[in-house]
Design a protein around this motif. Structure first.
Motif, PDB file in Angstrom:
ATOM      1  N   UNK A 112      -6.869 -36.818 -31.143  1.00  0.00           N
ATOM      2  CA  UNK A 112      -6.627 -35.873 -30.044  1.00  0.00           C
ATOM      3  C   UNK A 112      -6.095 -36.599 -28.809  1.00  0.00           C
ATOM      4  N   UNK A 113      -6.646 -37.770 -28.539  1.00  0.00           N
ATOM      5  CA  UNK A 113      -6.190 -38.579 -27.401  1.00  0.00           C
ATOM      6  C   UNK A 113      -4.703 -38.935 -27.560  1.00  0.00           C
ATOM      7  N   UNK A 114      -4.330 -39.403 -28.741  1.00  0.00           N
ATOM      8  CA  UNK A 114      -2.929 -39.768 -29.004  1.00  0.00           C
ATOM      9  C   UNK A 114      -2.022 -38.530 -28.970  1.00  0.00           C
ATOM     10  N   UNK A 115      -2.534 -37.417 -29.486  1.00  0.00           N
ATOM     11  CA  UNK A 115      -1.749 -36.183 -29.501  1.00  0.00           C
ATOM     12  C   UNK A 115      -1.487 -35.678 -28.090  1.00  0.00           C
ATOM     13  N   UNK A 116      -2.461 -35.824 -27.207  1.00  0.00           N
ATOM     14  CA  UNK A 116      -2.256 -35.454 -25.790  1.00  0.00           C
ATOM     15  C   UNK A 116      -1.067 -36.219 -25.212  1.00  0.00           C
ATOM     16  N   UNK A 117      -1.035 -37.509 -25.498  1.00  0.00           N
ATOM     17  CA  UNK A 117       0.024 -38.381 -24.994  1.00  0.00           C
ATOM     18  C   UNK A 117       1.392 -37.941 -25.517  1.00  0.00           C
ATOM     19  N   UNK A 118       1.501 -37.741 -26.842  1.00  0.00           N
ATOM     20  CA  UNK A 118       2.790 -37.404 -27.447  1.00  0.00           C
ATOM     21  C   UNK A 118       3.214 -35.966 -27.163  1.00  0.00           C
ATOM     22  N   UNK A 119       2.243 -35.052 -27.039  1.00  0.00           N
ATOM     23  CA  UNK A 119       2.571 -33.656 -26.709  1.00  0.00           C
ATOM     24  C   UNK A 119       3.181 -33.579 -25.310  1.00  0.00           C
ATOM     25  N   UNK A 120       2.603 -34.346 -24.385  1.00  0.00           N
ATOM     26  CA  UNK A 120       3.104 -34.347 -23.008  1.00  0.00           C
ATOM     27  C   UNK A 120       4.532 -34.878 -22.926  1.00  0.00           C
ATOM     28  N   UNK A 121       4.878 -35.807 -23.827  1.00  0.00           N
ATOM     29  CA  UNK A 121       6.219 -36.394 -23.839  1.00  0.00           C
ATOM     30  C   UNK A 121       7.189 -35.638 -24.744  1.00  0.00           C
ATOM     31  N   UNK A 122       6.667 -34.629 -25.464  1.00  0.00           N
ATOM     32  CA  UNK A 122       7.531 -33.855 -26.357  1.00  0.00           C
ATOM     33  C   UNK A 122       7.978 -34.623 -27.575  1.00  0.00           C
ATOM     34  N   UNK A 123       7.139 -35.569 -28.046  1.00  0.00           N
ATOM     35  CA  UNK A 123       7.474 -36.362 -29.236  1.00  0.00           C
ATOM     36  C   UNK A 123       7.066 -35.598 -30.502  1.00  0.00           C
ATOM     37  N   UNK A 124       7.963 -34.736 -30.975  1.00  0.00           N
ATOM     38  CA  UNK A 124       7.637 -33.829 -32.084  1.00  0.00           C
ATOM     39  C   UNK A 124       7.291 -34.569 -33.369  1.00  0.00           C
ATOM     40  N   UNK A 125       8.033 -35.631 -33.663  1.00  0.00           N
ATOM     41  CA  UNK A 125       7.804 -36.351 -34.924  1.00  0.00           C
ATOM     42  C   UNK A 125       6.404 -36.943 -34.966  1.00  0.00           C
ATOM     43  N   UNK A 126       5.987 -37.532 -33.861  1.00  0.00           N
ATOM     44  CA  UNK A 126       4.642 -38.113 -33.797  1.00  0.00           C
ATOM     45  C   UNK A 126       3.571 -37.023 -33.873  1.00  0.00           C
ATOM     46  N   UNK A 127       3.869 -35.859 -33.265  1.00  0.00           N
ATOM     47  CA  UNK A 127       2.909 -34.754 -33.300  1.00  0.00           C
ATOM     48  C   UNK A 127       2.685 -34.256 -34.727  1.00  0.00           C
TER      49      UNK A 127
END
Length: 220
Positions: A112-127
């Motif tokens: 969840x911590x990592x997803x917060x980071x990538x969601x905020x940056x719009x990194x769809x692949x990582x999400x």
């Protein structure tokens, strides 16, 4: 030797299935054994076996003396998959609330911590990768090998839908917040709440499908 043949056949099967589900091979496209064999660097035999297996899964239709064609996933298939998934994910979370370990909870919180980071940056692949991992941990935490197997298949079948929905930054953020609530229920070992939240989490995607457009969800 038999084991090598089995692993080769299994790899070919999964590669062709991945190409169908990702949209690389489109609906009604002919799947030619020779071309696919050359593309994957294998003989026609494992390709033929894989196509027979895919016909049993309903992803391919084989017409005698004509060829193999992609059936793919229909609009009804997707809705059915998510409806079934919503019930099974609820059951999975319910059992996970009773069986989850501290290590698994730590993994989910890190996710969840990592997803917060990538969601905020719009990194769809990582999400998408993190979403995969979140559900894999949950499936394992259920303690049921059978349920994990069924849900993993459904999760894989819906990969195209997940890629499209999670590329929407707002949905990615909402999805992660839903994951967070599920984890809070798991930490409290509240099986009833975990079941309800996991069910609602999957149903949210069904509610938003029309918004993303069925042409996008079904085609390359």
């Amino acid at each position: 030797m038999g084991e090598d043949n089995y692993s080769l056949g299994s790899r070919v099967f999964h590669m062709i299935r991945e190409n169908i589900l990702s949209g690389k091979y489109e609906r009604d496209e002919e799947l030619k054994e020779k071309s696919i064999g050359e593309e994957l660097g294998v003989s026609r035999t494992p390709v033929r076996e894989a196509l027979r297996q895919l016909e049993l899964e309903g992803l391919v239709t084989i017409i005698p003396n004509k060829g193999a064609y992609v059936v793919g996933i229909s609009q009804k298939d997707i809705k059915d998959i998510y409806e079934i998934r919503s019930r099974l994910e609820g059951l999975c979370a319910k059992w996970a609330a009773e069986n989850i370990t501290k290590e698994q909870l730590d993994e989910l919180e890190e996710n969840i911590f990592l997803s917060d980071f990538h969601a905020a940056k719009g990194n769809a692949e990582q999400m998408v990768e993190l979403d995969n991992k979140f559900h894999e941990i949950l499936y394992t935490a259920s303690g049921s090998r059978e349920l994990r197997h069924v849900l993993s298949d459904f999760h894989h079948y819906a990969q195209r839908v997940r890629k499209i929905t999670l590329s929407d930054k707002n949905r990615a953020v909402d999805s992660n917040n839903e994951h967070r609530k599920i984890v809070e229920a798991l930490k409290q070992h509240d099986a009833q709440l975990a079941e309800k939240l996991a069910n609602q989490h999957i149903m949210k995607t069904i509610e938003n499908m029309d918004h993303y457009g069925w042409d996008n969800l079904l085609k390359k």
